[in-house]
Design a protein around this motif. Structure first.
Motif, PDB file in Angstrom:
ATOM      1  N   LEU A  46       4.337   9.515   6.660  1.00 35.18           N
ATOM      2  CA  LEU A  46       4.567   8.522   7.702  1.00 35.18           C
ATOM      3  C   LEU A  46       3.423   8.528   8.712  1.00 35.18           C
ATOM      4  CD1 LEU A  46       6.400   6.355   8.738  1.00 35.18           C
ATOM      5  CD2 LEU A  46       7.946   8.102   9.621  1.00 35.18           C
ATOM      6  N   GLU A  47       2.819   9.701   8.926  1.00 37.16           N
ATOM      7  CA  GLU A  47       1.650   9.761   9.816  1.00 37.16           C
ATOM      8  C   GLU A  47       0.510   8.891   9.280  1.00 37.16           C
ATOM      9  OE1 GLU A  47       4.067  13.393  10.628  1.00 37.16           O
ATOM     10  OE2 GLU A  47       3.439  12.323   8.813  1.00 37.16           O
ATOM     11  N   ALA A  48       0.341   8.891   7.959  1.00 40.00           N
ATOM     12  CA  ALA A  48      -0.707   8.053   7.361  1.00 40.00           C
ATOM     13  C   ALA A  48      -0.398   6.578   7.548  1.00 40.00           C
ATOM     14  CB  ALA A  48      -0.846   8.385   5.876  1.00 40.00           C
ATOM     15  N   ALA A  49       0.889   6.204   7.451  1.00 38.50           N
ATOM     16  CA  ALA A  49       1.273   4.803   7.657  1.00 38.50           C
ATOM     17  C   ALA A  49       0.970   4.360   9.081  1.00 38.50           C
ATOM     18  CB  ALA A  49       2.752   4.619   7.339  1.00 38.50           C
ATOM     19  N   VAL A  50       1.230   5.227  10.064  1.00 41.45           N
ATOM     20  CA  VAL A  50       0.922   4.898  11.458  1.00 41.45           C
ATOM     21  C   VAL A  50      -0.585   4.775  11.653  1.00 41.45           C
ATOM     22  CG1 VAL A  50       1.038   5.742  13.839  1.00 41.45           C
ATOM     23  CG2 VAL A  50       3.052   5.903  12.358  1.00 41.45           C
ATOM     24  N   ALA A  51      -1.346   5.662  11.035  1.00 42.04           N
ATOM     25  CA  ALA A  51      -2.804   5.571  11.126  1.00 42.04           C
ATOM     26  C   ALA A  51      -3.319   4.296  10.456  1.00 42.04           C
ATOM     27  CB  ALA A  51      -3.447   6.804  10.494  1.00 42.04           C
ATOM     28  N   LEU A  52      -2.691   3.913   9.343  1.00 38.67           N
ATOM     29  CA  LEU A  52      -3.067   2.656   8.673  1.00 38.67           C
ATOM     30  C   LEU A  52      -2.808   1.461   9.584  1.00 38.67           C
ATOM     31  CD1 LEU A  52      -3.929   1.066   6.148  1.00 38.67           C
ATOM     32  CD2 LEU A  52      -1.542   1.161   5.379  1.00 38.67           C
ATOM     33  N   LEU A  53      -1.713   1.491  10.327  1.00 36.74           N
ATOM     34  CA  LEU A  53      -1.441   0.419  11.280  1.00 36.74           C
ATOM     35  C   LEU A  53      -2.570   0.313  12.300  1.00 36.74           C
ATOM     36  CD1 LEU A  53       0.335  -1.706  12.701  1.00 36.74           C
ATOM     37  CD2 LEU A  53       1.533   0.191  13.815  1.00 36.74           C
ATOM     38  N   GLY A  54      -3.002   1.444  12.847  1.00 33.98           N
ATOM     39  CA  GLY A  54      -4.095   1.415  13.815  1.00 33.98           C
ATOM     40  C   GLY A  54      -5.370   0.859  13.221  1.00 33.98           C
ATOM     41  N   LEU A  55      -5.679   1.252  11.986  1.00 33.68           N
ATOM     42  CA  LEU A  55      -6.865   0.735  11.308  1.00 33.68           C
ATOM     43  C   LEU A  55      -6.745  -0.767  11.093  1.00 33.68           C
ATOM     44  CD1 LEU A  55      -9.551   1.284   9.822  1.00 33.68           C
ATOM     45  CD2 LEU A  55      -8.192   1.678   7.750  1.00 33.68           C
ATOM     46  N   ALA A  56      -5.572  -1.221  10.652  1.00 26.70           N
ATOM     47  CA  ALA A  56      -5.374  -2.658  10.410  1.00 26.70           C
ATOM     48  C   ALA A  56      -5.509  -3.458  11.697  1.00 26.70           C
ATOM     49  CB  ALA A  56      -3.999  -2.882   9.779  1.00 26.70           C
ATOM     50  N   GLN A  57      -5.006  -2.923  12.790  1.00 30.94           N
ATOM     51  CA  GLN A  57      -5.120  -3.631  14.067  1.00 30.94           C
ATOM     52  C   GLN A  57      -6.572  -3.705  14.523  1.00 30.94           C
ATOM     53  OE1 GLN A  57      -2.228  -1.139  16.063  1.00 30.94           O
ATOM     54  NE2 GLN A  57      -0.762  -2.823  16.212  1.00 30.94           N
ATOM     55  N   SER A  58      -7.335  -2.641  14.285  1.00 27.33           N
ATOM     56  CA  SER A  58      -8.736  -2.655  14.715  1.00 27.33           C
ATOM     57  C   SER A  58      -9.582  -3.583  13.849  1.00 27.33           C
ATOM     58  CB  SER A  58      -9.310  -1.234  14.673  1.00 27.33           C
ATOM     59  OG  SER A  58      -9.413  -0.759  13.338  1.00 27.33           O
ATOM     60  N   ARG A  59      -9.241  -3.706  12.551  1.00 25.05           N
ATOM     61  CA  ARG A  59     -10.023  -4.548  11.649  1.00 25.05           C
ATOM     62  C   ARG A  59      -9.599  -6.016  11.708  1.00 25.05           C
ATOM     63  NH1 ARG A  59     -12.947  -2.035   7.534  1.00 25.05           N
ATOM     64  NH2 ARG A  59     -13.674  -0.018   8.326  1.00 25.05           N
ATOM     65  N   ALA A  60      -8.296  -6.272  11.788  1.00 23.60           N
ATOM     66  CA  ALA A  60      -7.801  -7.652  11.699  1.00 23.60           C
ATOM     67  C   ALA A  60      -7.445  -8.247  13.053  1.00 23.60           C
ATOM     68  CB  ALA A  60      -6.577  -7.704  10.782  1.00 23.60           C
ATOM     69  N   GLY A  61      -7.260  -7.413  14.069  1.00 22.62           N
ATOM     70  CA  GLY A  61      -6.907  -7.922  15.392  1.00 22.62           C
ATOM     71  C   GLY A  61      -5.613  -8.716  15.369  1.00 22.62           C
ATOM     72  N   ALA A  80      -9.215   2.269   4.155  1.00 22.96           N
ATOM     73  CA  ALA A  80      -8.001   3.089   4.141  1.00 22.96           C
ATOM     74  C   ALA A  80      -8.014   4.069   2.972  1.00 22.96           C
ATOM     75  CB  ALA A  80      -6.768   2.192   4.078  1.00 22.96           C
ATOM     76  N   LEU A  81      -8.500   3.623   1.810  1.00 23.24           N
ATOM     77  CA  LEU A  81      -8.605   4.512   0.650  1.00 23.24           C
ATOM     78  C   LEU A  81      -9.615   5.629   0.907  1.00 23.24           C
ATOM     79  CD1 LEU A  81      -8.493   1.938  -2.293  1.00 23.24           C
ATOM     80  CD2 LEU A  81      -6.964   3.919  -2.061  1.00 23.24           C
ATOM     81  N   GLU A  82     -10.763   5.273   1.490  1.00 23.70           N
ATOM     82  CA  GLU A  82     -11.798   6.267   1.773  1.00 23.70           C
ATOM     83  C   GLU A  82     -11.300   7.319   2.746  1.00 23.70           C
ATOM     84  OE1 GLU A  82     -14.976   3.918   3.236  1.00 23.70           O
ATOM     85  OE2 GLU A  82     -15.496   3.066   1.269  1.00 23.70           O
ATOM     86  N   ARG A  83     -10.477   6.928   3.698  1.00 24.70           N
ATOM     87  CA  ARG A  83      -9.981   7.864   4.710  1.00 24.70           C
ATOM     88  C   ARG A  83      -8.742   8.634   4.242  1.00 24.70           C
ATOM     89  NH1 ARG A  83     -10.527   4.633  10.520  1.00 24.70           N
ATOM     90  NH2 ARG A  83     -12.510   3.565  10.053  1.00 24.70           N
ATOM     91  N   GLY A  84      -8.257   8.327   3.058  1.00 25.42           N
ATOM     92  CA  GLY A  84      -7.093   9.019   2.535  1.00 25.42           C
ATOM     93  C   GLY A  84      -5.778   8.577   3.156  1.00 25.42           C
ATOM     94  N   LEU A  85      -5.774   7.410   3.774  1.00 26.10           N
ATOM     95  CA  LEU A  85      -4.548   6.909   4.388  1.00 26.10           C
ATOM     96  C   LEU A  85      -3.611   6.304   3.348  1.00 26.10           C
ATOM     97  CD1 LEU A  85      -5.977   5.193   7.612  1.00 26.10           C
ATOM     98  CD2 LEU A  85      -5.127   7.537   7.312  1.00 26.10           C
ATOM     99  N   ILE A  86      -4.169   5.770   2.275  1.00 27.25           N
ATOM    100  CA  ILE A  86      -3.356   5.209   1.198  1.00 27.25           C
ATOM    101  C   ILE A  86      -3.846   5.783  -0.127  1.00 27.25           C
ATOM    102  CG2 ILE A  86      -2.893   3.086   2.470  1.00 27.25           C
ATOM    103  CD1 ILE A  86      -4.906   1.632   0.726  1.00 27.25           C
ATOM    104  N   ALA A 101       0.842  -1.194   0.000  1.00 23.82           N
ATOM    105  CA  ALA A 101       0.000   0.000   0.000  1.00 23.82           C
ATOM    106  C   ALA A 101       0.876   1.243   0.000  1.00 23.82           C
ATOM    107  CB  ALA A 101      -0.916   0.007   1.228  1.00 23.82           C
ATOM    108  N   ALA A 102       0.474   2.257  -0.755  1.00 23.80           N
ATOM    109  CA  ALA A 102       1.235   3.495  -0.878  1.00 23.80           C
ATOM    110  C   ALA A 102       0.684   4.545   0.073  1.00 23.80           C
ATOM    111  CB  ALA A 102       1.169   4.009  -2.318  1.00 23.80           C
ATOM    112  N   CYS A 103       1.582   5.153   0.858  1.00 24.60           N
ATOM    113  CA  CYS A 103       1.211   6.216   1.793  1.00 24.60           C
ATOM    114  C   CYS A 103       1.999   7.470   1.457  1.00 24.60           C
ATOM    115  CB  CYS A 103       1.500   5.804   3.238  1.00 24.60           C
ATOM    116  SG  CYS A 103       0.544   4.388   3.834  1.00 24.60           S
ATOM    117  N   ASP A 104       1.330   8.615   1.523  1.00 18.04           N
ATOM    118  CA  ASP A 104       2.003   9.879   1.222  1.00 18.04           C
ATOM    119  C   ASP A 104       2.823  10.392   2.390  1.00 18.04           C
ATOM    120  OD1 ASP A 104       1.012   9.968  -1.359  1.00 18.04           O
ATOM    121  OD2 ASP A 104      -0.807  11.026  -0.745  1.00 18.04           O
TER     122      ASP A 104
END
Length: 466
Positions: free
Chosen positions: A228-243, A302-308, A223-226
């Motif tokens: 580093l803050e977006a990458a950290v936010a993507l990690l949080g989203l992935a943890q909440s969705r995939a556990g 993640a795409l909808e939130r602009g994280l990637i 996944a492409a992130c613009d």
């Protein structure tokens, strides 16, 4: 000569090497610490390791334990004195037992990590420790350095995968601790003393390890992130969705993948260049369909939130392996580019964007044109924050002139941000002085007391760690 004669009498002539080309044992993987051993000794059993330690103790000769010699901090090679025994554990390479009901396997220290993974897989099980050197590093070395790798955010470091150890002490006694128990409150947990001690307290000869059921499905994506803050936010989203199903979350900056493009052009990169690329992996215990649903929902959100800004999902096992191969090729591409300054650091994940922004700026101000090869295990806060010489500058000269200043800038920043100067590579001799300067004085005093208690002659891997 008396010691060598005694060793040959016990182990056989072929297992005590003192002549010929021994550079494969005497020089570290990064070729920064060439040494010379009195002899390379290759025991084939725990009893033989104990015999070697007893003889060396009696003669007052230091012993340097070595696994696959893949370490990055100079912790497993002899010094240049020609008076140290290099103790190779590679012949201790048996899988002693696999207990599927107990989800454990007992293996000897010289087992190559990949062979342990394959032995577990043959029984339908997973041994999750995975790192780039898994084809040559050994379990004993992994435990002695508390290796990390790509699955720490789900399964933990090597320490967390170890239930019991067999260890030979500096005096040649054997600690029998190969328990497969998850609960055992019968005093000090001696296992944790030896894991991460880098061969300075005892020689690990075997271990009982945790294994897990194989996942029903795995999904991998880039996944492409613009930012580093977006990458950290993507990690949080992935943890909440995939556990706990999130088993990989790797970060790569643009220049690190540019180096792979330059030196390994045959490796296809499915995404165009971008500031930051994340490699995600989700493992699922249910089915391919369930895994895909979770994964696609995560990336859509993640795409909808602009994280990637873009993503590529592996459709086959081969494509998944190719994505991981890109990530694992970064250190090799960096080596092809020239000598470099490596930093294996750990930071609170929330502070990583701030650390990178401030430290990048400080390094650029100090050395204009410096190039950052920034990648690593964002999921557990471990960055390989590496520094390449400016374009056109001699790399060896760059190291000679700038390494101390670069290290000072990076390690000062790590300390300010509450991090660690070594996340998974260990201390060895590379970071020994930094540890003495930066570690809590009470912790250092306790470490020295433990070393004195277990190795009063100071014969186990002297001059390493402390």
């Amino acid at each position: 000569m008396a010691l060598l004669q005694a060793l040959r009498a016990e182990l056989g002539e072929a297992q005590v090497l003192s002549e010929g080309d021994l550079s494969g044992y005497e020089v570290d993987w990064r070729k920064r610490y060439p040494g010379r051993a009195l002899a390379v000794v290759r025991p084939g059993s725990t009893a033989e390791v104990a015999c070697v330690l007893r003889l060396c103790s009696a003669h007052g000769i230091a012993v340097v334990p070595q696994g696959g010699n893949t370490g990055l901090v100079g912790g497993g090679v002899p010094d240049a004195s020609g008076r140290q025994i290099l103790l190779s554990l590679q012949r201790l390479n048996k899988v002693r037992a696999i207990d599927a009901a107990n989800l454990t396997m007992t293996v000897e220290a010289g087992c190559v990590l990949q062979a342990v993974q394959q032995a577990a897989a043959a029984q339908g099980l997973l041994f999750p420790l995975s790192l780039a050197a898994e084809g040559s590093c050994t379990i004993g070395g992994n435990l002695a350095t508390n290796a990390g790798g790509t699955a720490v955010l789900r399964y933990g470091n090597a320490r967390d995968l170890c239930l019991g150890l067999e260890v030979v002490t500096a005096q040649g006694e054997v600690l029998q601790g190969l328990s497969g128990l998850r609960k055992d409150n019968t005093g000090y947990d001696l296992r944790h003393l030896f894991v991460g001690s880098e061969g300075t307290l005892g020689v690990i000869t075997a271990a009982t390890l945790k294994v897990y059921p194989q996942p029903a499905a795995r999904m991998t994506a880039l996944a492409a992130c613009d930012t580093l803050e977006a990458a950290v936010a993507l990690l949080g989203l992935a943890q909440s969705r995939a556990g706990s199903g999130l088993t990989g979350f790797e970060l790569m900056n643009r220049f690190s993948l540019d180096l792979v493009r330059r030196h390994f052009a045959q490796l296809r990169q499915p995404l165009p260049p971008c500031p930051w690329t994340v490699l995600l992996e989700v493992s699922d215990t249910e089915s391919d369909a369930h895994a895909r649903g979770v994964f696609e929902g995560l990336l859509e959100s993640a795409l909808e939130r602009g994280l990637i800004s873009d993503a590529a999902i592996a459709e086959t096992l081969e494509q998944s392996h190719a994505m991981w191969h890109l990530r694992e090729s970064i250190p090799l591409a960096q080596a092809e580019e020239g000598l470099n300054i490596k930093h294996d650091i750990a930071l609170p994940i929330s502070l990583i964007p701030q650390f990178v922004a401030r430290t990048d700026a400080a390094l650029e101000a100090a050395i204009p044109g410096i190039r950052m090869v920034d990648f690593g295990h964002l999921g557990d806060g471990n960055l390989h924050y590496n520094v390449q010489a400016p374009e056109g500058l001699d790399a060896a000269a760059f190291l000679r002139e700038h390494e101390p200043a670069v290290n000072r800038i990076v390690f000062d920043a790590v300390q300010v941000h509450g991090g660690s100067i070594s996340a998974e590579h260990g201390i060895g001799q590379l970071k020994r002085e930094e540890l003495a300067e930066r570690k809590d004085p009470v912790a250092l005093a306790l470490m020295r007391s433990i070393k004195q208690a277990l190795d009063p002659q100071g014969l186990l891997n002297p001059g390493r760690l402390i």
